[in-house]
Design a protein around this motif. Structure first.
Motif, PDB file in Angstrom:
ATOM      1  N   PHE A 273      42.211  44.345  40.793  1.00  0.00           N
ATOM      2  CA  PHE A 273      43.630  44.067  40.582  1.00  0.00           C
ATOM      3  C   PHE A 273      44.504  44.599  41.718  1.00  0.00           C
ATOM      4  O   PHE A 273      45.651  44.181  41.844  1.00  0.00           O
ATOM      5  N   SER A 274      43.975  45.512  42.529  1.00  0.00           N
ATOM      6  CA  SER A 274      44.744  45.959  43.695  1.00  0.00           C
ATOM      7  C   SER A 274      44.922  44.845  44.715  1.00  0.00           C
ATOM      8  O   SER A 274      45.828  44.901  45.552  1.00  0.00           O
ATOM      9  N   ALA A 275      44.062  43.817  44.655  1.00  0.00           N
ATOM     10  CA  ALA A 275      44.172  42.679  45.573  1.00  0.00           C
ATOM     11  C   ALA A 275      44.897  41.498  44.951  1.00  0.00           C
ATOM     12  O   ALA A 275      44.981  40.437  45.579  1.00  0.00           O
ATOM     13  N   GLY A 276      45.391  41.647  43.749  1.00  0.00           N
ATOM     14  CA  GLY A 276      46.120  40.562  43.113  1.00  0.00           C
ATOM     15  C   GLY A 276      45.550  40.206  41.757  1.00  0.00           C
ATOM     16  O   GLY A 276      44.458  40.645  41.367  1.00  0.00           O
ATOM     17  N   MET A 277      46.313  39.387  41.026  1.00  0.00           N
ATOM     18  CA  MET A 277      45.909  39.009  39.680  1.00  0.00           C
ATOM     19  C   MET A 277      44.633  38.176  39.688  1.00  0.00           C
ATOM     20  O   MET A 277      43.728  38.392  38.870  1.00  0.00           O
ATOM     21  N   ASP A 278      44.537  37.225  40.606  1.00  0.00           N
ATOM     22  CA  ASP A 278      43.339  36.377  40.658  1.00  0.00           C
ATOM     23  C   ASP A 278      42.091  37.194  40.968  1.00  0.00           C
ATOM     24  O   ASP A 278      41.037  37.001  40.343  1.00  0.00           O
ATOM     25  N   ALA A 279      42.206  38.091  41.945  1.00  0.00           N
ATOM     26  CA  ALA A 279      41.054  38.934  42.292  1.00  0.00           C
ATOM     27  C   ALA A 279      40.679  39.853  41.138  1.00  0.00           C
ATOM     28  O   ALA A 279      39.488  40.104  40.891  1.00  0.00           O
ATOM     29  N   GLY A 280      41.674  40.349  40.395  1.00  0.00           N
ATOM     30  CA  GLY A 280      41.396  41.208  39.259  1.00  0.00           C
ATOM     31  C   GLY A 280      40.667  40.480  38.147  1.00  0.00           C
ATOM     32  O   GLY A 280      39.689  40.980  37.577  1.00  0.00           O
ATOM     33  N   LEU A 281      41.129  39.270  37.825  1.00  0.00           N
ATOM     34  CA  LEU A 281      40.450  38.477  36.799  1.00  0.00           C
ATOM     35  C   LEU A 281      39.043  38.091  37.249  1.00  0.00           C
ATOM     36  O   LEU A 281      38.100  38.087  36.441  1.00  0.00           O
ATOM     37  N   TYR A 282      38.904  37.787  38.526  1.00  0.00           N
ATOM     38  CA  TYR A 282      37.575  37.471  39.048  1.00  0.00           C
ATOM     39  C   TYR A 282      36.654  38.689  38.956  1.00  0.00           C
ATOM     40  O   TYR A 282      35.463  38.556  38.624  1.00  0.00           O
ATOM     41  N   ALA A 283      37.190  39.876  39.246  1.00  0.00           N
ATOM     42  CA  ALA A 283      36.390  41.103  39.157  1.00  0.00           C
ATOM     43  C   ALA A 283      35.935  41.354  37.724  1.00  0.00           C
ATOM     44  O   ALA A 283      34.789  41.768  37.488  1.00  0.00           O
ATOM     45  N   ILE A 284      36.812  41.076  36.750  1.00  0.00           N
ATOM     46  CA  ILE A 284      36.417  41.225  35.348  1.00  0.00           C
ATOM     47  C   ILE A 284      35.276  40.270  35.015  1.00  0.00           C
ATOM     48  O   ILE A 284      34.300  40.635  34.342  1.00  0.00           O
TER      49      ILE A 284
END
Length: 356
Positions: A273-284
């Motif tokens: 999520f430090s890289a943005g909402m899309d990256a955070g959801l992808y990380a999840i």
């Protein structure tokens, strides 16, 4: 008269006094005292010698990995066990060297920046919670994360201290190699100290423990590889920062059931999520996929066939051993509990008790 007393008078036979060792009462009390004294000495020795005992146990865990690798390699390479064991040892040394090189050349800067990223994300979470009307202040969450990070810092310091970590690892590795070269020699040495009537049961229990440890460690290594490389590659493809560091940490923490998955998941999500909402959801999504593959495919197929440990039992052992013996006790809690379980099961079978 005197001669009669000396020769045949038995009416005044002396009874043993309270200070005689063959007095039943005194002997029973001495045995009780010896048991309690022995327990106290054993506890004191465990406390004083906790570090070397854990190093020996760690060496036995590494021995099971080396022996298991040599056995597995024997299915495809029909060569002598010594050569197969040499190949496994060389592969282990090369992997450790590659890990040290990767850590020193690529992950140092990422590790230094991770604390700042985690603190920033915690500050954002606390601000969001305050906006939603929660009573927890930002300072409370910052204090909590500082305490958690301080604990992790102690763990990291215990692991990353050059002299302590390297010397301990070398000692465990050397001891493991000596044991793996001729395991029956040391097994017979331990059996020699037991009565003859107990040696057959000892050999049977030792074989079952070795088989269980090999299967447990094989499943753990496969899980570590899948979680570590899977997380690394998927995060890298998704553009999540610090993919290499998160992959290495996830692989290492996969050795710790329950706790490792939670810690690695929190780090992956916060950094994502430090890289943005899309990256955070992808990380999840990456975390869920990796944990699903490990939890529903690898663990049931490999680890649970060897020893089925209740999650609460493993978690409780990790908390206890981690509090008593630090990071090394935390890592060895699961293998130790597995060996105790195998010993109790075999002891129950040998005594004729019903196996539950």
């Amino acid at each position: 008269m005197k001669a009669a007393q000396d020769s045949g008078d038995t009416s005044h036979i002396e009874a043993p006094g309270p200070t005689e060792l063959y007095d039943p009462l005194l002997r029973r009390e001495v045995q009780k005292a010896a048991i309690w004294l022995g327990m106290a000495i054993l506890v004191a020795l465990v406390v004083l010698l906790a570090q070397p005992i854990l190093l020996i146990l760690g060496a036995l865990v590494i021995t099971s990995m080396l022996d298991g690798g040599a056995r597995l390699l024997g299915r495809v390479l029909p060569i002598k066990r010594g050569w197969r064991l040499t190949i496994v040892i060389l592969a282990l040394v090369l992997f450790l060297g590659w890990t040290v090189w990767l850590t020193g050349s690529q992950l140092s800067a990422q590790a230094a920046a991770m604390k700042e990223i985690v603190q920033i994300q915690i500050a954002r979470i606390s601000a969001f919670a305050t906006d939603q009307g929660f009573t927890a202040a930002a300072t409370d969450l910052r204090s909590l994360i500082d305490q958690i990070w301080g604990s992790l810092g102690k763990v990291t310091a215990a692991v990353s201290t050059a002299v302590g970590a390297i010397s301990s690892l070398i000692m465990m590795l050397v001891l493991a190699i000596f044991i793996a070269v001729e395991p029956r020699l040391y097994e017979r040495g331990v059996a020699w100290m037991l009565p003859m009537s107990r040696r057959a049961n000892f050999y049977k229990t030792a074989d079952k423990m070795a088989w269980t440890m090999r299967r447990l460690m094989f499943g753990r290594l496969v899980g570590m590889a899948v979680e570590g490389f899977g997380t690394w590659i998927l995060l890298l493809l998704g553009g999540v920062p610090m993919a290499a560091l998160l992959g290495v940490l996830t692989g290492i923490l996969a050795f710790l059931p329950n706790i490792g998955a939670i810690v690695s998941g929190v780090l992956i999500v916060l950094v994502g999520f430090s890289a943005g909402m899309d990256a955070g959801l992808y990380a999840i999504g990456v975390y869920l996929v990796v944990q699903t593959v490990d939890g529903y495919l690898i663990v049931p197929m490999v680890a649970k066939r060897a020893v089925d440990l209740a999650p609460a039992l493993v978690l409780g052992a990790q908390i206890l051993f981690g509090a008593l013996f630090g990071i090394l006790g935390l890592f060895l809690a699961d293998p130790i509990v597995a060996m105790i379980k195998v010993f109790l099961e075999e002891r129950s079978k040998q005594n004729g008790a019903p196996d539950s």
